[in-house]
Scaffold this active site. Structure first.
Site, PDB file in Angstrom:
ATOM      1  N   HIS A 191      50.958  15.863 107.212  1.00 34.76           N
ATOM      2  CA  HIS A 191      49.783  15.814 108.087  1.00 34.76           C
ATOM      3  C   HIS A 191      48.507  15.545 107.281  1.00 34.76           C
ATOM      4  CE1 HIS A 191      48.453  16.844 112.328  1.00 34.76           C
ATOM      5  NE2 HIS A 191      47.444  16.233 111.722  1.00 34.76           N
TER       6      HIS A 191
ATOM      7  N   ASP B 281      46.804  20.595 108.259  1.00 28.28           N
ATOM      8  CA  ASP B 281      46.382  19.412 109.029  1.00 28.28           C
ATOM      9  C   ASP B 281      44.973  18.962 108.634  1.00 28.28           C
ATOM     10  OD1 ASP B 281      48.762  20.126 110.382  1.00 28.28           O
ATOM     11  OD2 ASP B 281      47.635  21.260 111.874  1.00 28.28           O
TER      12      ASP B 281
ATOM     13  N   GLU C 165      54.895  12.969 113.865  1.00 23.96           N
ATOM     14  CA  GLU C 165      53.599  13.503 114.286  1.00 23.96           C
ATOM     15  C   GLU C 165      52.572  13.273 113.180  1.00 23.96           C
ATOM     16  OE1 GLU C 165      54.336  17.677 114.954  1.00 23.96           O
ATOM     17  OE2 GLU C 165      54.145  18.179 112.821  1.00 23.96           O
TER      18      GLU C 165
ATOM     19  N   ARG D 298      49.915  27.114 104.302  1.00 24.89           N
ATOM     20  CA  ARG D 298      49.784  25.690 104.001  1.00 24.89           C
ATOM     21  C   ARG D 298      48.357  25.451 103.497  1.00 24.89           C
ATOM     22  NH1 ARG D 298      51.852  23.053 109.536  1.00 24.89           N
ATOM     23  NH2 ARG D 298      50.665  24.818 110.344  1.00 24.89           N
TER      24      ARG D 298
END
Length: 325
Positions: free
Chosen positions: A268, A29, A204, A302
């Site tokens: 994201h 993110d 999202e 990630r």
């Protein structure tokens, strides 16, 4: 409520810019902000327990920049579990961090929160907890981002639909203050396409980019494994942004897993400008392998990556799906 303008830290031809990839391992993110002489980087820590910030003169410098912990989760109650997706914004002469958090007693009671710091340098000063960013419906909500346009400031976020089992949708509202929504709230996107509902019904992680007469919002869809993919919304800058009919949605993902370049579950993202002050960059997270044992949220690999965002002849972003970073 306007952000202070940022200037390019230094000038260099876009073709000479080389970025390490991954830029930051084990950070999901990612949010990168260019402000005056520095780049600021904030992201989800894999332990989900803190908010940390890095600063560097260049994007490549973020890799070696020492993270400074600005805030840690509470022991119990609100903001004590699942500290997710922090974003750093400069609004009305102060710094704000939007983030999502659950409760140790109820980890999935995810809501949106904010911190505020009046210092010029976000690594200095004190961060004050501003409480919950309340929404008209009290349900799972996260991934708040903010942008200013034509004298108004907006908040875009993801929130779970509690009535019709539609999954998490993208919502938008004007802001009365940096931490207070002004009703009405409109729904920009609902996960309905096949690629948006793999594993979970998800829209999202919105990110806003204003460019050449249009406002673009990227978002992420499906479960956070290799099914994770990025979609795109856009509206003309002169349109009424609170009228849903003025927003368009790509029926296909604009960026998705690609085994040929070992990119799995990209999403994201945030946007920033390169050191030349004009080249748009896509900052996002992905894994370099497909298979995950157990819940993808428990896999901390990630990594943050950076790539040039191209534009086609019609003024639409070209993510170059087949190209490596």
């Amino acid at each position: 409520m306007a952000d202070s303008p940022s200037a390019a830290p230094r000038s260099a031809p876009a073709e000479s810019l080389v970025y390490p990839n991954p830029l930051v391992p084990r950070r999901a993110d990612p949010w990168m902000l260019r402000y005056r002489d520095h780049y600021y980087f904030i992201a989800t820590a894999p332990e989900y327990d803190r908010i940390e910030l890095r600063r560097a003169d260049t994007i490549a410098g973020i890799t070696a920049a020492e993270p400074e912990v600005l805030w840690r989760k509470h022991t119990t109650g609100p903001m004590s579990e699942h500290i997710w997706a922090p974003e750093l914004h400069r609004i009305d002469g102060a710094w704000y961090i939007y983030f999502a958090a659950g409760e140790a007693e109820n980890p999935w009671k995810i809501r949106m929160y904010a911190l505020r710091n009046p210092a010029e340098n976000p690594l200095h000063g004190e961060w004050e907890e501003m409480g919950t960013i309340a929404t008209p419906v009290d349900s799972f909500s996260l991934d708040a981002t903010s942008f200013a346009h034509n004298g108004k400031r907006y908040l875009v976020w993801a929130q779970y639909d509690t009535q019709n089992d539609l999954g998490s949708q993208l919502l938008m509202a004007e802001l009365e203050s940096p931490t207070k929504i002004r009703e009405p709230v409109v729904t920009l996107s609902t996960p309905t396409f096949d690629w948006e509902i793999q594993g979970h019904k998800v829209n999202e992680g919105p990110a806003v980019l204003q460019k050449d007469g249009r406002i673009f919002i990227t978002y992420s869809a499906s479960a956070t494994d290799a099914n994770y993919a990025m979609g795109l919304l856009w509206a003309d800058e002169d349109a009424d942004l609170m009228s849903v009919s003025n927003w368009h949605k790509s029926p296909q993902p604009v960026f998705a897993s690609n085994a040929d370049v070992k990119r799995y579950g990209p999403g994201h993202n945030s946007f920033t400008l390169a050191e030349d002050g004009k080249t748009d960059l896509l900052v996002y997270h992905a894994r370099d392998y497909r298979e995950i044992k157990g819940n993808p949220l428990n896999d901390g690999n990630r990594a943050t990556r950076v790539r040039v965002l191209h534009w086609d002849e019609t003024g639409m972003p070209d993510f170059r799906q087949q190209e490596p970073d």
